[in-house]
Design an enzyme around this catalytic site. Structure first.
Site, PDB file in Angstrom:
ATOM      1  N   HIS A  52       0.832  -1.201   0.000  1.00  0.00           N
ATOM      2  CA  HIS A  52       0.000   0.000   0.000  1.00  0.00           C
ATOM      3  C   HIS A  52       0.873   1.260   0.000  1.00  0.00           C
ATOM      4  O   HIS A  52       0.730   2.132  -0.858  1.00  0.00           O
ATOM      5  CB  HIS A  52      -0.912  -0.037   1.234  1.00  0.00           C
ATOM      6  CG  HIS A  52      -1.883   1.094   1.326  1.00  0.00           C
ATOM      7  ND1 HIS A  52      -3.183   0.985   0.912  1.00  0.00           N
ATOM      8  CD2 HIS A  52      -1.736   2.360   1.784  1.00  0.00           C
ATOM      9  CE1 HIS A  52      -3.810   2.139   1.108  1.00  0.00           C
ATOM     10  NE2 HIS A  52      -2.944   2.991   1.648  1.00  0.00           N
ATOM     11  N   GLU A  53       1.791   1.325   0.940  1.00  0.00           N
ATOM     12  CA  GLU A  53       2.640   2.523   1.047  1.00  0.00           C
ATOM     13  C   GLU A  53       3.568   2.628  -0.165  1.00  0.00           C
ATOM     14  O   GLU A  53       3.855   3.732  -0.642  1.00  0.00           O
ATOM     15  CB  GLU A  53       3.436   2.510   2.355  1.00  0.00           C
ATOM     16  CG  GLU A  53       2.593   2.403   3.634  1.00  0.00           C
ATOM     17  CD  GLU A  53       1.497   3.463   3.753  1.00  0.00           C
ATOM     18  OE1 GLU A  53       1.631   4.540   3.125  1.00  0.00           O
ATOM     19  OE2 GLU A  53       0.486   3.208   4.446  1.00  0.00           O
ATOM     20  N   HIS A 107       1.732   4.494  -2.830  1.00  0.00           N
ATOM     21  CA  HIS A 107       1.807   5.943  -2.630  1.00  0.00           C
ATOM     22  C   HIS A 107       3.180   6.465  -3.058  1.00  0.00           C
ATOM     23  O   HIS A 107       3.292   7.495  -3.726  1.00  0.00           O
ATOM     24  CB  HIS A 107       1.610   6.282  -1.141  1.00  0.00           C
ATOM     25  CG  HIS A 107       0.188   6.260  -0.661  1.00  0.00           C
ATOM     26  ND1 HIS A 107      -0.793   7.031  -1.227  1.00  0.00           N
ATOM     27  CD2 HIS A 107      -0.415   5.574   0.358  1.00  0.00           C
ATOM     28  CE1 HIS A 107      -1.948   6.831  -0.576  1.00  0.00           C
ATOM     29  NE2 HIS A 107      -1.744   5.942   0.382  1.00  0.00           N
ATOM     30  N   GLU A 134      -4.801   7.718  -3.119  1.00  0.00           N
ATOM     31  CA  GLU A 134      -5.235   6.452  -2.522  1.00  0.00           C
ATOM     32  C   GLU A 134      -5.444   5.390  -3.602  1.00  0.00           C
ATOM     33  O   GLU A 134      -5.253   4.203  -3.370  1.00  0.00           O
ATOM     34  CB  GLU A 134      -6.530   6.692  -1.726  1.00  0.00           C
ATOM     35  CG  GLU A 134      -6.863   5.616  -0.717  1.00  0.00           C
ATOM     36  CD  GLU A 134      -5.896   5.506   0.456  1.00  0.00           C
ATOM     37  OE1 GLU A 134      -5.051   6.411   0.656  1.00  0.00           O
ATOM     38  OE2 GLU A 134      -5.963   4.475   1.166  1.00  0.00           O
TER      39      GLU A 134
END
Lengths: 488, 488
Positions: free
Chosen positions: A256-257, A260, A286
């Site tokens: 997820h990170e 980003h 997101e």
């Protein structure tokens, strides 16, 4: 042209402040000795104020006016001017004394919220929320709006988005999700997800290599609450939390990170000096983290490719066939806590918050009625009974921090990610094969070209239209979730 | 009193800038991905300029004038005013355009120096040094001086120190050291000093615990060039270099930096907002690192107490008796490289540099004559032949960085440390016992009371006079070295 040089210098200076402030924050969360905290807070506060002053100063106003009067600006410079002007006007509308009082209130409210959550005591937090709401309504009035005061607040998170649009999107999504969730099959096999930290670290690094997140311009560290932070365009760091009882948190959290971070790394560097570095919106940002986490990370193609290594690291998985493992990783069921929710039920957690905060801002719901309204919606949409405010209305920090209008971004991220993935897949039928073979460069390239490099030069809707040929739509997400979780 | 609040706010703001700049630098050396370097340099440059502007602005000048006209200042406020005024006047004397050109020159010179050293090519660096010298002489004239232009440059490193004093101190010291070194006994036993990094890390942490360096307000990391850096008064970090071939570097290097850090940690916090945080001078600061490294770390009492643990970690030492180990740790012999020199010969490396840079500034020595003069003094004072400029006149970065007047601090550090240690020992005959038993709190307390807490409220000489009852004197150092290394 001397004027545009001055304009660029302004943003270069802000970038320097941003780098310092981001690093001070990152260090606080990862490296700093605890006793440093009070002085560190002072330093961050001071430098943030300095940066804010530069954005609201008379001399910047004059520069804005000169830019507005100037001829021969490039399209990007015009966009830079437009974004900066809107931001300036919003900032300038709030009287300095009110803003100062509000900042203090929010800081106290966060502390009160922490204690209230810990002690499961809504009454400790409610008075703060009432005051914050008064300010938020006032701010909405200062900013101005056409249809709904909540529209005025959305700008900070999703420029251009309105209640009218969100109502439409979320109603459709909710009506699709509720029956889908109601018809979920029974529980999956109970697997042993424990793993020691060292092994989790190794796998996180493996996975980052697989998805080609550029660690030569970033780093991975451990924190209690995972985050991505941009120190500068070539130094984009992520953190993760290693939970020895369940390695899924660290692995998918890191993906997820990394999503980003890859976005931030691929934004055109030259945009920084026009104040157009950074993501198009919170929702688009997101969408990139959720693309990596869900659309890649939780896909059959990806998981199959990494499963042998995972089994080698984690002996308890050696007798578990892939299908059982895949089902375990993708287990979906209604739950109480947003940040632990799966990709299917997640949006409903968001829609609940959206409906509540919209009503709070509008004045249709009072703070005192909020806990009961919360519990009612959880029962209605997710079918769960909320046992306590700590696990209900007190679970998130956002309202304590005054972030009204933030929550929708999370669901918008899912919606955008599904739209973008459909387009990517349509253009490149090899998409799954690429993922299966760890050939991630063309995927990153596609994201760079279509999403990342543009920074803030496009609005979220412009970006989505450019890529998909359509406006925002929940249909791709519904198709994705139905095909993955539907029983038909 | 509103005025002194304004005065304090000025220094609070500078402290915030300092914290950010220090952290940006620390991170660059310990954590940062390499690709971040150019942007990081830009950020540090911008924030440093911002901080400098605040120290030289018209509004600060006005504040200075108001403070000068004010009544009822406390003694510490008066000292604050005096230090700030001197600094302001020095800064203001250099025309901004010249300063800017000089900063650029120095940055280019450091790059040229690195290459020149690497390629052992004096000619690559000499033209830069000539230009730097021209500036340094000009700066000395701007700053003003009574007796010698070098006096004007010394202020930045050792306020109040003069060529007249240094000539006297260093001549005496040199005349004592040269025969002492000539009469050193033959070599010590050749021991195996290799150790893996992990074990070295453990021992460094053990030793820091022994000497009670407060790691709850600091941290230890690995870097190529060890340093101490103050992020804020409660966050003082050190780094060390782990050399697997010789663990003495990391162990004594860590003690050295821990000495600097303990000083910084014990400075009265309230002085920061008067611009009086930080050490009294470079020389006093160095005295604290050398106190920990040599007067504690290389003492019989300390080494005996830690030797059993060291033997347990390092099997090659298990058959080595303590006397042989102690002799190995304290081996003294003339050498070529300053940073590898022992405590006995170290001062001569410094005295050589002092004599040369003083002559360069005065104009008694030209840059072209410098390498030959360097080699001549190394032969004369240390009895060694310099095989190449890379191992001779090109070994240090200081001149490339324009730091004329810096070198004496290192020898002053040894001189001060010996004076302070004599006083401490005279007041507390238990000194050795404390060290032997790891009871370090009373030693730290003595240092805090007598040296650390005062920050910049005392000049180096005031501090030394307060503690020892005498002015600076080389006698204690000569007594210490003679008793440790003399053959009589």
């Amino acid at each position: 042209m001397e004027l545009t040089k001055q304009w660029r210098d302004h943003f270069k200076q802000l970038r320097a402040f941003d780098e310092a402030i981001s690093l001070l924050y990152w260090d606080m969360r990862t490296q700093m000795p605890e006793q440093s905290a009070p002085l560190r807070a002072e330093t961050i506060g001071y430098l943030s104020t300095e940066a804010f002053k530069r954005q609201t100063s008379d001399s910047f106003k004059q520069l804005l006016d000169e830019m507005e009067a100037a001829n021969g600006l490039t399209a990007t410079e015009k966009r830079s001017l437009q974004v900066a002007k809107t931001q300036y006007e919003r900032n300038a509308k709030i009287p300095a004394s009110e803003y100062q009082a509000y900042v203090t209130l929010v800081s106290e409210a966060e502390t009160a919220w922490e204690k209230a959550k810990e002690q499961n005591d809504w009454g400790m937090f409610a008075p703060f929320l009432k005051k914050i709401l008064t300010y938020q309504r006032k701010f909405a009035d200062y900013f101005g709006y056409d249809a709904h005061p909540y529209d005025a607040l959305l700008y900070d998170f999703e420029p251009g988005m309105t209640v009218a649009q969100l109502d439409d999107l979320f109603e459709t999504l909710r009506d699709e999700l509720v029956p889908l969730i109601r018809n979920l099959p029974g529980g999956t096999a109970s697997l042993d997800w424990s793993m020691n930290k060292k092994a989790q670290e190794r796998i996180c690094h493996d996975w980052m290599r697989v998805v080609d997140y550029d660690l030569s311009r970033g780093r991975l560290d451990a924190t209690v609450h995972p985050f991505e932070i941009t120190i500068n365009r070539r130094d984009v760091r992520i953190t993760t939390k290693y939970d020895e009882a369940d390695f899924r948190n660290a692995l998918f959290g890191t993906m997820h990170e990394a999503g980003h971070a890859t976005y931030e790394q691929q934004i055109d560097e030259s945009l920084d000096e026009l104040g157009l570095g950074g993501g198009a919106s919170m929702g688009i940002h997101e969408s990139q983290s959720l693309f990596f986490e869900n659309f890649v990370g939780r896909s059959i193609a990806f998981l199959k490719s990494v499963y042998p290594n995972l089994q080698a690291e984690h002996h308890a998985l050696q007798d578990v066939d892939f299908e059982t493992f895949y089902a375990g990783v993708n287990e979906a069921k209604p739950s109480l806590i947003r940040i632990e929710a799966d990709e299917l039920t997640y949006s409903l957690h968001i829609i609940i918050r959206y409906e509540l905060e919209k009503a709070l801002i509008q004045g249709d719901l009072s703070v005192d009625e909020l806990p009961a309204a919360w519990n009612k919606l959880y029962k209605e949409y997710l079918g769960v009974d909320v046992p306590s405010d700590a696990k209900g209305v007190l679970q998130d920090v956002h309202w304590a921090g005054g972030s009204f209008g933030y929550f929708p971004s999370y669901a918008l991220g899912l919606i955008y990610a599904a739209q973008l993935t459909e387009s990517l897949r349509a253009e490149h039928p090899d998409f799954e094969t690429w993922i299966a073979t760890g050939e991630f460069a063309p995927i990153k390239q596609w994201l760079e070209t279509n999403v990342h490099r543009h920074g803030k030069t496009l609005t979220p809707n412009e970006l989505i239209r450019n890529v998909t040929g359509e406006d925002i739509s929940v249909r791709p997400l519904v198709r994705y979730l139905t095909s993955k979780y539907g029983t038909a």
